[in-house]
Design a protein around this motif. Structure first.
Motif, PDB file in Angstrom:
ATOM      1  N   THR A 123       0.822  -1.206   0.000  1.00  9.47           N
ATOM      2  CA  THR A 123       0.000   0.000   0.000  1.00  9.47           C
ATOM      3  C   THR A 123       0.860   1.262   0.000  1.00  9.47           C
ATOM      4  O   THR A 123       1.959   1.286   0.537  1.00  9.47           O
ATOM      5  CB  THR A 123      -0.932   0.034   1.222  1.00  9.47           C
ATOM      6  N   PRO A 125      -0.105   5.642   0.490  1.00  8.65           N
ATOM      7  CA  PRO A 125      -1.205   6.564   0.773  1.00  8.65           C
ATOM      8  C   PRO A 125      -1.471   7.511  -0.387  1.00  8.65           C
ATOM      9  O   PRO A 125      -0.562   7.880  -1.134  1.00  8.65           O
ATOM     10  CB  PRO A 125      -0.699   7.330   1.999  1.00  8.65           C
ATOM     11  N   ARG A 128       0.227  11.623   1.696  1.00 11.74           N
ATOM     12  CA  ARG A 128       1.163  11.122   2.709  1.00 11.74           C
ATOM     13  C   ARG A 128       1.182  12.045   3.926  1.00 11.74           C
ATOM     14  O   ARG A 128       1.664  13.166   3.887  1.00 11.74           O
ATOM     15  CB  ARG A 128       2.569  10.998   2.115  1.00 11.74           C
ATOM     16  N   ASN A 133      -2.461   8.773   8.096  1.00 15.17           N
ATOM     17  CA  ASN A 133      -2.352   7.449   7.495  1.00 15.17           C
ATOM     18  C   ASN A 133      -2.475   6.369   8.566  1.00 15.17           C
ATOM     19  O   ASN A 133      -3.221   5.386   8.397  1.00 15.17           O
ATOM     20  CB  ASN A 133      -1.010   7.279   6.782  1.00 15.17           C
ATOM     21  N   GLU A 137      -5.595   3.599   9.036  1.00 13.07           N
ATOM     22  CA  GLU A 137      -5.365   2.156   9.131  1.00 13.07           C
ATOM     23  C   GLU A 137      -5.884   1.600  10.452  1.00 13.07           C
ATOM     24  O   GLU A 137      -6.412   0.482  10.502  1.00 13.07           O
ATOM     25  CB  GLU A 137      -3.872   1.850   8.982  1.00 13.07           C
ATOM     26  N   THR A 181      -5.428   5.241   2.379  1.00 14.64           N
ATOM     27  CA  THR A 181      -4.180   4.477   2.503  1.00 14.64           C
ATOM     28  C   THR A 181      -4.136   3.227   1.641  1.00 14.64           C
ATOM     29  O   THR A 181      -3.097   2.580   1.549  1.00 14.64           O
ATOM     30  CB  THR A 181      -3.956   4.046   3.964  1.00 14.64           C
ATOM     31  N   TYR A 212       7.687   4.304   5.079  1.00 10.59           N
ATOM     32  CA  TYR A 212       6.239   4.237   5.315  1.00 10.59           C
ATOM     33  C   TYR A 212       5.801   2.868   5.830  1.00 10.59           C
ATOM     34  O   TYR A 212       4.708   2.739   6.388  1.00 10.59           O
ATOM     35  CB  TYR A 212       5.485   4.553   4.017  1.00 10.59           C
TER      36      TYR A 212
END
Length: 236
Positions: A123, A125, A128, A133, A137, A181, A212
């Motif tokens: 994945t 985003p 960002r 983010n 999640e 995301t 990330y």
């Protein structure tokens, strides 16, 4: 089938069909090129359906470390099996990613966008911002895990009859909460393919965006803890 092998196989099927639909939509010259977000979300939902239906009898079809953690937290799963299950899930996710690459090998060779190549594995985003983010999640995973906890059998996890409800839950999450995301909602789903992306000899690929990578790991685990707490506090 041994539960370890079942979790490995189930997670491999999940990633093969889930990342497979992303590859079909994003990679150049495929039959499904640019067919859109609805195809991706529906494809992932069907990936969950197939994986849960195939291995639920043998392992409870966790196919997600966050599910395993939550079930252990609420006393529906043995803590002694948590690490073996997570290892099986990670290996299965890596295997599934390799199978996607082999399936679409010629299309990967033709793809000239490093970002799109990465997105077929893990994945990224849309905007960002690591705090939001992570929050996204966590919320999406809370919804997933809470649903799983109410559907799960008291002994180990999900049964085959739960495959359709769980897949519809994942479809709803993808449609409603996935746009920010890409809704990893599963640490193994993101980390395993990200590792494979780093290892495979794919033309025109970029780095695997390790800065990330912690977000789709920590977010689902936080969501699992919050879902377990909600499950206990609200009652069941």
């Amino acid at each position: 089938m041994h539960p370890f092998l079942a979790e490995l196989l189930g997670t491999a099927l999940l990633i093969l069909l889930g990342d497979g639909v992303v590859a079909n939509v994003l990679l150049r010259h495929t039959k499904g090129h640019q067919s859109g977000w609805i195809v991706i979300t529906f494809g992932w939902a069907m990936a969950v359906y197939v994986a849960v239906f195939c291995v639920s009898f043998y392992s409870g079809a966790h196919i997600n470390p966050a599910v395993t953690l939550a079930l252990a937290l609420v006393g529906k799963f043995s803590w002694s099996l948590v690490i073996p299950y997570v290892i099986a899930q990670l290996i299965g996710a890596m295997l599934g990613a390799v199978l996607v690459w082999l399936t679409y090998k010629k299309h990967y060779d033709e793809q000239n966008s490093p970002d799109l190549i990465l997105m077929t594995f893990c994945t990224q985003p849309a905007i960002r911002h690591r705090f939001f983010n992570l929050l996204t999640e966590t919320i999406a995973s809370w919804v997933l895990i809470l649903g799983v906890l109410y559907m799960a059998k008291p002994d180990i996890g999900l049964g085959a009859i739960d495959a359709l409800p769980i897949s519809l839950l994942v479809l709803a999450i993808g449609l409603s909460l996935g746009g920010h995301t890409g809704y990893a909602i599963n640490p193994a789903r993101d980390l395993g393919p990200r590792i494979i992306h780093a290892l495979l000899p794919i033309p025109n690929k970029r780095d695997s965006d390790w800065s990330y990578a912690w977000v789709p790991i920590i977010g689902p685990m936080l969501g699992a803890v919050l879902a377990a707490a909600t499950f206990v506090l609200v009652g069941h």
